[in-house]
Motif scaffolding. Structure first.
Motif, PDB file in Angstrom:
ATOM      1  N   ALA A  63       0.827  -1.208   0.000  1.00 47.45           N
ATOM      2  CA  ALA A  63       0.000   0.000   0.000  1.00 47.45           C
ATOM      3  C   ALA A  63       0.863   1.260   0.000  1.00 47.45           C
ATOM      4  O   ALA A  63       0.564   2.232  -0.706  1.00 47.45           O
ATOM      5  CB  ALA A  63      -0.929  -0.020   1.208  1.00 47.45           C
ATOM      6  N   ALA A  64       1.921   1.247   0.792  1.00 48.70           N
ATOM      7  CA  ALA A  64       2.821   2.409   0.831  1.00 48.70           C
ATOM      8  C   ALA A  64       3.434   2.657  -0.540  1.00 48.70           C
ATOM      9  O   ALA A  64       3.532   3.809  -0.998  1.00 48.70           O
ATOM     10  CB  ALA A  64       3.915   2.181   1.876  1.00 48.70           C
ATOM     11  N   GLU A  99       5.552   2.731   7.581  1.00 47.82           N
ATOM     12  CA  GLU A  99       6.432   3.891   7.718  1.00 47.82           C
ATOM     13  C   GLU A  99       7.817   3.613   7.137  1.00 47.82           C
ATOM     14  O   GLU A  99       8.383   4.443   6.415  1.00 47.82           O
ATOM     15  CB  GLU A  99       6.556   4.275   9.192  1.00 47.82           C
ATOM     16  CG  GLU A  99       5.242   4.685   9.859  1.00 47.82           C
ATOM     17  CD  GLU A  99       4.824   6.091   9.488  1.00 47.82           C
ATOM     18  OE1 GLU A  99       4.360   6.275   8.343  1.00 47.82           O
ATOM     19  OE2 GLU A  99       4.950   6.988  10.335  1.00 47.82           O
ATOM     20  N   ASN A 100       8.365   2.450   7.447  1.00 51.60           N
ATOM     21  CA  ASN A 100       9.698   2.112   6.930  1.00 51.60           C
ATOM     22  C   ASN A 100       9.692   2.010   5.413  1.00 51.60           C
ATOM     23  O   ASN A 100      10.671   2.399   4.755  1.00 51.60           O
ATOM     24  CB  ASN A 100      10.186   0.806   7.545  1.00 51.60           C
ATOM     25  CG  ASN A 100      10.550   0.952   9.013  1.00 51.60           C
ATOM     26  OD1 ASN A 100      10.769   2.061   9.505  1.00 51.60           O
ATOM     27  ND2 ASN A 100      10.608  -0.163   9.724  1.00 51.60           N
ATOM     28  N   THR A 101       8.601   1.499   4.854  1.00 53.43           N
ATOM     29  CA  THR A 101       8.516   1.405   3.398  1.00 53.43           C
ATOM     30  C   THR A 101       8.464   2.787   2.765  1.00 53.43           C
ATOM     31  O   THR A 101       9.078   3.029   1.718  1.00 53.43           O
ATOM     32  CB  THR A 101       7.288   0.581   2.980  1.00 53.43           C
ATOM     33  OG1 THR A 101       7.340  -0.701   3.607  1.00 53.43           O
ATOM     34  CG2 THR A 101       7.249   0.395   1.467  1.00 53.43           C
ATOM     35  N   LEU A 102       7.738   3.711   3.389  1.00 55.45           N
ATOM     36  CA  LEU A 102       7.730   5.091   2.900  1.00 55.45           C
ATOM     37  C   LEU A 102       9.153   5.633   2.820  1.00 55.45           C
ATOM     38  O   LEU A 102       9.543   6.259   1.822  1.00 55.45           O
ATOM     39  CB  LEU A 102       6.895   5.984   3.822  1.00 55.45           C
ATOM     40  CG  LEU A 102       5.392   5.714   3.932  1.00 55.45           C
ATOM     41  CD1 LEU A 102       4.777   6.648   4.970  1.00 55.45           C
ATOM     42  CD2 LEU A 102       4.690   5.886   2.597  1.00 55.45           C
ATOM     43  N   ARG A 162       6.642  11.180   4.394  1.00 52.73           N
ATOM     44  CA  ARG A 162       5.610  10.697   5.314  1.00 52.73           C
ATOM     45  C   ARG A 162       4.422  11.668   5.395  1.00 52.73           C
ATOM     46  O   ARG A 162       3.298  11.249   5.695  1.00 52.73           O
ATOM     47  CB  ARG A 162       6.194  10.487   6.709  1.00 52.73           C
ATOM     48  CG  ARG A 162       7.145   9.300   6.794  1.00 52.73           C
ATOM     49  CD  ARG A 162       7.525   9.006   8.240  1.00 52.73           C
ATOM     50  NE  ARG A 162       8.427   7.864   8.329  1.00 52.73           N
ATOM     51  CZ  ARG A 162       8.774   7.284   9.477  1.00 52.73           C
ATOM     52  NH1 ARG A 162       8.299   7.754  10.622  1.00 52.73           N
ATOM     53  NH2 ARG A 162       9.599   6.248   9.483  1.00 52.73           N
ATOM     54  N   ALA A 163       4.668  12.929   5.151  1.00 52.29           N
ATOM     55  CA  ALA A 163       3.581  13.907   5.207  1.00 52.29           C
ATOM     56  C   ALA A 163       2.532  13.655   4.139  1.00 52.29           C
ATOM     57  O   ALA A 163       1.408  14.154   4.235  1.00 52.29           O
ATOM     58  CB  ALA A 163       4.142  15.323   5.074  1.00 52.29           C
TER      59      ALA A 163
END
Length: 353
Positions: free
Chosen positions: A196-197, A212-215, A222-223
């Motif tokens: 999904a990221a 988060e780590n994939t982002l 992340r924003a």
């Protein structure tokens, strides 16, 4: 690629999750159930100033769980003017993606561009069996359908050659008025959250370190990624009163997922409450009871509920950008729900915002 972490923290958004259902043990007319939920949605905009309404979808449940989110969202759209409207989630294995794209686009048109499309795979065996969907194809079908719907939304002519869906020279004449409808993923699996990221989706359910780590790995700021935490809430002047009013609905919600999906809903830090849930009136005695880790429930006084929500907003479970709050639980009547919403508005919202 280098990480692009945002240094600013925008205000927390507030959403209302609506799992429209009756309580089989003490039901009331289903048209009145729908009326009460729709009135909650209007109140969420007009009196609470919420940012979003989320509609769940399930099928063939004896609690009459609402199966058709888009007609309901259209009804809400007709009675509101600014609040965003989302599915959390549309169960893609049970839908023709072209047909779903038309329904979703229609809601976006009626609402003047307020649709968020949350998608997921579903988990109830009875739904798969009745719809004739093969479980072993579900992941591929879900991701293909999501990719196809996005192309239908954003391209004048679609050529799609998937393993399950094939369209060539397709022109969908009913398309959203938003240039880019926000897509959300609803699910707990780390692989699906990572995917999904990478696809540019937001996340509805709970915070995720994998997401988060994939982002960071792909260099996505992340924003640009919203994360909504689904949270059950009921507020009353005392702890005992809050649980007296909510216990049957909370118990039904947890057992629904245990019996229909095999998901161990109803957990603590030590894992699932086993071998089964206690009777409804004893749920209040389970310390730190949550739906699943990262998806808490706060049943109690304004101060206690506020303490839990503020800790979540501060990142106790990880970064979130939205509290997606479920206020009306199966079988609850309007006076107690309205009082809970009013206590949330006066005692808690000023501290969150």
């Amino acid at each position: 690629m280098s990480s692009q972490r945002s240094t600013s923290t925008p205000p927390i958004r507030l959403g209302m999750v609506m799992a429209i259902r009756n309580h089989p043990d003490h039901p009331y007319p289903i048209n009145e159930v729908y009326r009460d939920y729709l009135d909650d949605a209007v109140m969420a905009e007009s009196e609470l100033g919420f940012d979003r309404i989320w509609l769940n979808e399930h099928h063939l449940s004896r609690d009459q769980y609402a199966p058709s989110a888009f007609p309901i969202l259209s009804a809400i759209a007709a009675r509101t003017g600014s609040i965003r409207l989302g599915t959390a989630v549309s169960l893609l294995p049970f839908h023709n993606p072209l047909r779903l794209s038309e329904d979703a686009a229609t809601v976006d048109i009626i609402s003047n561009g307020r649709l968020d499309l949350g998608v997921g795979i579903g988990s109830a065996p009875v739904e798969y069996e009745t719809f004739g969907t093969k479980r072993e194809q579900a992941w591929r079908r879900t991701w293909e359908a999501a990719d196809l719907i996005r192309q239908i939304f954003e391209q004048d002519v679609v050529d799609f050659d998937g393993e399950i869906f094939q369209y060539h020279g397709l022109t969908q004449t009913t398309r959203p008025i938003q240039e880019h409808v926000p897509f959300w993923w609803g699910g707990y699996g780390p692989k699906s959250m990572a995917r999904a990221a990478k696809r540019g989706y937001n996340l509805i359910g709970c915070a995720s370190e994998v997401f988060e780590n994939t982002l960071d790995e792909i260099g996505r700021d992340r924003a640009t990624a919203q994360i909504g935490q689904v949270t059950a809430v009921h507020i009353a002047p005392t702890f005992e009163q809050a649980w007296d009013e909510a216990q049957d609905g909370i118990h039904w919600w947890l057992n629904y997922h245990r019996e229909n999906t095999g998901h161990p809903a109803g957990m603590t830090d030590q894992g699932p409450v086993m071998p089964g849930l206690p009777e409804a009136k004893k749920l209040r005695d389970i310390k730190d009871l949550v739906f699943v880790p990262g998806m808490p429930m706060y049943i109690g006084t304004p101060d206690a509920v506020m303490e839990g929500l503020l800790a979540d907003v501060a990142g106790r479970n990880g970064r979130i950008t939205e509290l997606a709050l479920a206020f009306r639980h199966a079988g609850m009547r309007t006076p107690e729900v309205r009082r809970s919403l009013e206590l949330f508005r006066t005692e808690i919202m000023p501290n969150l915002r």
